[in-house]
Design a protein around this motif. Structure first.
Motif, PDB file in Angstrom:
ATOM      1  N   MET B   1       0.996  -1.092   0.370  1.00 58.80           N
ATOM      2  CA  MET B   1      -0.245   0.057   0.044  1.00 58.80           C
ATOM      3  C   MET B   1       0.967   1.296  -0.332  1.00 58.80           C
ATOM      4  SD  MET B   1      -2.722   1.403   3.076  1.00 58.80           S
ATOM      5  CE  MET B   1      -3.189  -0.597   3.078  1.00 58.80           C
ATOM      6  N   ASN B   2       0.726   2.243  -0.895  1.00 58.79           N
ATOM      7  CA  ASN B   2       1.355   3.076  -0.903  1.00 58.79           C
ATOM      8  C   ASN B   2       0.123   4.353  -0.383  1.00 58.79           C
ATOM      9  OD1 ASN B   2       2.514   5.732  -1.669  1.00 58.79           O
ATOM     10  ND2 ASN B   2       3.023   5.095  -3.964  1.00 58.79           N
ATOM     11  N   GLN B   3       0.310   4.348   0.937  1.00 57.28           N
ATOM     12  CA  GLN B   3       0.038   5.698   1.894  1.00 57.28           C
ATOM     13  C   GLN B   3       0.095   7.340   0.774  1.00 57.28           C
ATOM     14  OE1 GLN B   3      -0.268   5.735   5.573  1.00 57.28           O
ATOM     15  NE2 GLN B   3      -1.001   3.796   6.319  1.00 57.28           N
ATOM     16  N   ASN B   4       1.180   7.609  -0.086  1.00 50.58           N
ATOM     17  CA  ASN B   4       1.132   9.406  -0.381  1.00 50.58           C
ATOM     18  C   ASN B   4      -0.582   9.417  -1.186  1.00 50.58           C
ATOM     19  OD1 ASN B   4       3.541   9.447   0.072  1.00 50.58           O
ATOM     20  ND2 ASN B   4       4.829   9.162  -1.238  1.00 50.58           N
ATOM     21  N   ALA B   5      -0.986   8.174  -2.188  1.00 44.95           N
ATOM     22  CA  ALA B   5      -1.960   8.198  -2.758  1.00 44.95           C
ATOM     23  C   ALA B   5      -3.341   9.160  -1.893  1.00 44.95           C
ATOM     24  CB  ALA B   5      -2.630   7.087  -3.033  1.00 44.95           C
ATOM     25  N   PHE B   6      -3.219   8.699  -0.644  1.00 43.16           N
ATOM     26  CA  PHE B   6      -3.758   9.397  -0.025  1.00 43.16           C
ATOM     27  C   PHE B   6      -4.580  11.260   0.034  1.00 43.16           C
ATOM     28  CE2 PHE B   6      -3.514   5.950   3.728  1.00 43.16           C
ATOM     29  CZ  PHE B   6      -4.567   5.011   2.154  1.00 43.16           C
ATOM     30  N   ASN B   8      -3.665  13.001  -2.452  1.00 41.62           N
ATOM     31  CA  ASN B   8      -4.309  13.160  -3.976  1.00 41.62           C
ATOM     32  C   ASN B   8      -6.114  13.066  -3.739  1.00 41.62           C
ATOM     33  OD1 ASN B   8      -2.202  12.713  -5.999  1.00 41.62           O
ATOM     34  ND2 ASN B   8      -2.197  11.020  -5.553  1.00 41.62           N
ATOM     35  N   LEU B   9      -6.861  12.734  -1.851  1.00 44.43           N
ATOM     36  CA  LEU B   9      -8.154  13.431  -1.936  1.00 44.43           C
ATOM     37  C   LEU B   9      -7.775  14.726  -1.894  1.00 44.43           C
ATOM     38  CD1 LEU B   9      -8.561  10.150   0.740  1.00 44.43           C
ATOM     39  CD2 LEU B   9      -9.097  10.640  -1.447  1.00 44.43           C
ATOM     40  N   SER B  10      -8.489  15.492  -1.865  1.00 49.87           N
ATOM     41  CA  SER B  10      -8.580  17.733  -1.998  1.00 49.87           C
ATOM     42  C   SER B  10      -9.419  17.628  -0.971  1.00 49.87           C
ATOM     43  CB  SER B  10      -9.160  17.563  -3.182  1.00 49.87           C
ATOM     44  OG  SER B  10      -8.794  17.564  -4.302  1.00 49.87           O
ATOM     45  N   PRO B 161      -6.828  12.914  10.979  1.00 49.89           N
ATOM     46  CA  PRO B 161      -6.995  11.812   9.920  1.00 49.89           C
ATOM     47  C   PRO B 161      -5.746  11.662   8.812  1.00 49.89           C
ATOM     48  CG  PRO B 161      -8.844  12.760   9.836  1.00 49.89           C
ATOM     49  CD  PRO B 161      -7.557  13.871  10.647  1.00 49.89           C
ATOM     50  N   THR B 162      -5.168  12.451   8.454  1.00 49.59           N
ATOM     51  CA  THR B 162      -4.157  12.535   7.914  1.00 49.59           C
ATOM     52  C   THR B 162      -2.997  13.164   8.322  1.00 49.59           C
ATOM     53  OG1 THR B 162      -4.527  15.101   7.875  1.00 49.59           O
ATOM     54  CG2 THR B 162      -5.220  13.778   5.097  1.00 49.59           C
ATOM     55  N   TYR B 163      -2.716  12.630   9.150  1.00 45.13           N
ATOM     56  CA  TYR B 163      -1.733  13.146   9.526  1.00 45.13           C
ATOM     57  C   TYR B 163      -0.773  11.431   9.621  1.00 45.13           C
ATOM     58  CZ  TYR B 163       2.017  12.531  13.372  1.00 45.13           C
ATOM     59  OH  TYR B 163       3.299  12.326  13.889  1.00 45.13           O
ATOM     60  N   LYS B 168       7.792   6.914   8.717  1.00 44.08           N
ATOM     61  CA  LYS B 168       6.568   6.395   7.960  1.00 44.08           C
ATOM     62  C   LYS B 168       6.158   7.286   6.825  1.00 44.08           C
ATOM     63  CE  LYS B 168       4.046   3.887  11.271  1.00 44.08           C
ATOM     64  NZ  LYS B 168       2.874   3.750  11.895  1.00 44.08           N
TER      65      LYS B 168
END
Lengths: 219, 219
Positions: B1-6, B8-10, B161-163, B168
């Protein structure tokens, strides 16, 4: 209450997808947010009337494809203004099947989820998904809902949380001009400099990809 | 899982506020979305450890102040990196009391809500609020969370939530340079062209407003 305040909430533009047992389906959404970091969970809001809602309830899974500025804007219309019960929305869209979920290849990132909780409202279900997998597909900037509305002049589908019937809008800046043309499928309003009548016959709606012939003069 | 995808949520940037019985309090949030149009309802996600969460549970009400590009960015730090139990966050911020809720005057719009449902997760409560009142305060564009991160170089508070803890993060583009300085209060990383040591003595953190002396060299 001035509902225009709601337009100041910021969102992205997402395609929420699911496998209906036989084929991929999905819908356009703007209401997606991360809820917890450890373990990562994401909430999405989907109208009860959307076929995608039924399919998520049945399979307990959904995927989020995040659209970018360079994604084909007709994807938004394809997934936002037609029912997945009636048409195969993936006929025109490149996708990959991952964990029994379709991922739109034309997005900049995806997240796949397993439903672990939900909250019902009068018209929408808020699904809470535990993230199964996620990845970045390109370095393009994610598109914002505000850009979709203000620059691409996109409209909200009737089932979107952000939908307001035109006759309820309080926007006093809307100019009533007789020569405006609107796509009868997705309600996109043509606002280009060239008069609509003079556009080439192969002009297509930039939002839903429908031909010039489906445009109607705004009354 | 690549959490960097998160990433991209605006999102936008919001101050969620409440009256604790004696005084106004609140916290910075990015996870706010409209759920239904009729009647209008809005969901917000707040960490269990935030004093604001306790106060919303007690009073059954909350207000959302939407920050704009011209809002003072120190508001984000004031509400995001301190506990409302310990400090009166409104000491430095102009506000108006409306329906027993504080509204930040420096935002571009506000929405006040009555809690009608909630969904619990491991670390956060998703409150569903029925809108009581809403208005636009200015024509300024709402600030996006992406702008806050990329341009203002803002960080996520530990309860967001985005922390993601720094160790990591999978971002391979982060350059390890010895001369980086970080605000010890809000973790803002100074990235200006002028060397940090040469900044005037009255330089203040653009996020939380703390003086130059609280900055520490990045190890």
């Amino acid at each position: 209450m001035n509902q225009n305040a709601f337009w100041n909430l910021s969102y992205g533009v997402y395609i929420i997808t699911v496998w209906d047992g036989e084929r991929p389906t999905g819908c356009t959404a703007n209401c997606v947010m991360q809820i917890t970091a450890e373990p990562p969970t994401i909430a999405v809001s989907i109208n009860h009337d959307n076929y995608t809602n039924q399919c998520i309830n049945k399979t307990g899974r959904f995927a989020i494809s995040i659209l970018a500025y360079n994604s084909d804007p007709s994807i938004i219309g394809t997934f936002g203004f037609q029912s997945g019960k009636l048409v195969n929305k993936f006929d025109m869209v490149r996708f990959e099947k991952l964990g029994e979920m379709p991922i739109v290849k034309d997005g900049c990132a995806y997240i796949t989820c397993e439903v672990i909780n939900k909250m019902e409202t009068d018209t929408h279900t808020v699904f809470l998904g535990k993230v199964l997998d996620a990845d970045v597909l390109s370095n393009e900037e994610p598109i914002t809902y505000s850009y979709y509305h203000k620059v691409l002049k996109g409209k909200s589908p009737k089932n979107a949380p952000t939908y307001i019937a035109d006759d309820k809008k309080e926007d006093k800046d809307i100019k009533q001009e007789s020569e405006k043309y609107i796509c009868s499928i997705c309600k996109y309003e043509y606002t280009g400099d060239i008069p609509f009548e003079e556009l080439p016959e192969d002009y297509k709606c930039p939002i839903c990809g429908q031909p010039k012939s489906v445009f109607k003069k705004k009354e």
